[in-house]
Design an enzyme around this catalytic site. Structure first.
Site, mmCIF file in Angstrom:
data_model
loop_
_atom_site.group_PDB
_atom_site.id
_atom_site.type_symbol
_atom_site.label_atom_id
_atom_site.label_comp_id
_atom_site.label_asym_id
_atom_site.label_seq_id
_atom_site.Cartn_x
_atom_site.Cartn_y
_atom_site.Cartn_z
ATOM 1 N N LYS A 37 0.839 -1.207 0.000
ATOM 2 C CA LYS A 37 0.000 0.000 0.000
ATOM 3 C C LYS A 37 0.875 1.260 0.000
ATOM 4 O O LYS A 37 0.680 2.201 0.779
ATOM 5 C CB LYS A 37 -0.976 -0.002 1.178
ATOM 6 C CG LYS A 37 -2.349 0.554 0.781
ATOM 7 C CD LYS A 37 -3.430 0.229 1.750
ATOM 8 C CE LYS A 37 -4.615 1.173 1.615
ATOM 9 N NZ LYS A 37 -5.018 1.572 0.274
HETATM 10 N N1 PMP Z 1 -7.229 -2.812 -3.443
HETATM 11 C C1 PMP Z 1 -6.632 -1.607 -3.473
HETATM 12 C C2 PMP Z 1 -5.614 -1.346 -4.519
HETATM 13 C C3 PMP Z 1 -6.977 -0.623 -2.535
HETATM 14 O O1 PMP Z 1 -6.387 0.578 -2.568
HETATM 15 C C4 PMP Z 1 -7.977 -0.895 -1.576
HETATM 16 C C5 PMP Z 1 -8.394 0.164 -0.602
HETATM 17 N N2 PMP Z 1 -7.622 0.161 0.566
HETATM 18 C C6 PMP Z 1 -8.552 -2.179 -1.569
HETATM 19 C C7 PMP Z 1 -8.157 -3.106 -2.517
HETATM 20 C C8 PMP Z 1 -9.543 -2.559 -0.514
HETATM 21 O O2 PMP Z 1 -8.885 -2.774 0.704
HETATM 22 P P1 PMP Z 1 -9.589 -2.512 2.095
HETATM 23 O O3 PMP Z 1 -10.807 -3.348 2.112
HETATM 24 O O4 PMP Z 1 -8.603 -2.948 3.111
HETATM 25 O O5 PMP Z 1 -9.901 -1.082 2.151
#
Ligand code: PMP
Length: 308
Positions: free
Chosen positions: A159
């Site tokens: 991330k």
């Molecule tokens: N994939 C990506 C590339 C993201 O940026 C996100 C958002 N955080 C998600 C999936 C979904 O993850 P989460 O459920 O932890 O927010």
């Protein structure tokens, strides 16, 4: 979706108005995308007068794991991070849905794209946020001409802000071509995820989602949906998904902190299923929506209340 410069943020080890939280233009993170972030939602329940942060501990833990990939030293531990996030709800006196952006970034003024020997800082800002995507109608999406970055380019599970150039390219291409969102394929040509969401499809009553190896973010909402499906006795399969399965599936939806559960009505100009939200998606979405505001207590251990 607007940012209030008078809102209280966390920066340089203290609570401060966002207008005072600034960095120098030569900051390493700004020059090289060396920042890792999280996104945490707070859900307001008007009847309870409460704001619940969703899966707070898991978000803090994932952020700290990202720092390990990026050779960062977080100035705060997970517990402290969670305490600050809850305090920010109170200091801002939020009584609405809200989104928090905690992040750790390489703070030094340095000219060299590297990970080691650059000091880090931790900050959080927030904004009032209802739906990030319009979840009331089926989304019109396309398969992106951009491939998802892979583990040997930029690990998606980190991330890291620099990796989001990939998301921005796909999202803008999709919107500028008249779609709402993009679906990435991974470097092997299998379905990966959306620009900021994980994806699920339904075939013959089974819920199918790409595996961790398909260059996806290890989404916390994805994991929650899998747990909910198990609870509702819906079979879940994590396996590679071919592009053409997107065209023949019965249902499809995105999920994520921003997106929540957003159903997909059309992919590459082919109607998904009946063109309406399907029974598996609506069962999961309805339960999810009740859980996050504290109306369904089956998974109340997912919620951290901000007000006593
Ligand atoms: N994939 C990506 C590339 C993201 O940026 C996100 C958002 N955080 C998600 C999936 C979904 O993850 P989460 O459920 O932890 O927010």
């Amino acid at each position: 979706m607007s940012i209030d410069l008078n809102s209280i943020a966390w920066f340089d080890n203290d609570y401060r108005p966002l207008s005072e939280c600034n960095v120098n233009i030569s900051t390493h993170a700004l020059q090289y995308g060396t920042m890792v972030f999280g996104g945490v939602r707070g859900y307001y329940n008007i009847n309870l007068g409460q704001v619940f942060l969703f899966r707070l501990a898991e978000h803090c833990q994932r952020l700290l794991r990202s720092t390990r990939i990026m050779q960062m030293q977080s100035p705060v531990e997970a517990d402290e991070m969670a305490t600050i996030l809850l305090e920010l709800v109170r200091r801002n006196e939020y009584n609405c849905n809200v989104y928090f952006r905690p992040f750790i970034y390489k703070r030094d003024l340095q000219l060299s794209p590297r990970l080691h020997d650059v000091n880090d800082n931790f900050a959080i800002y927030s904004l009032k946020l209802d739906d990030y995507l319009d979840t009331t109608r089926g989304m019109r999406v396309c398969v992106s001409s951009w491939r998802r970055i892979s583990e040997d380019h930029i690990p998606t599970r980190s991330k890291a802000s620099g990796g989001y150039i990939n998301s921005a390219l796909a999202k803008s291409e999709a919107i500028q071509n008249g779609f709402d969102e993009a679906i990435f394929l991974d470097h092997n040509g299998f379905v990966s995820e959306g620009s900021a969401e994980n994806i699920f499809i339904v075939r013959d009553g089974k819920l199918i989602t790409p595996p961790i190896g398909s260059s996806i973010l290890e989404g916390i909402t994805r994991r929650s949906i899998i747990e909910l499906a198990n609870f509702l006795q819906i079979e879940v399969v994590e396996r590679n998904i071919a592009r053409s399965e997107l065209y023949i599936c019965d249902e499809a939806f995105f999920c994520g902190t921003g997106a929540q559960v957003a159903w997909i009505g059309e992919i590459d100009r082919r109607t998904v299923g009946s063109g309406e939200i399907g029974p598996v998606t609506s069962a999961l979405r309805d339960k999810f929506q009740k859980i996050v505001i504290g109306e369904d207590t089956d998974f109340d251990h997912w919620l951290s209340p901000a007000y006593s």
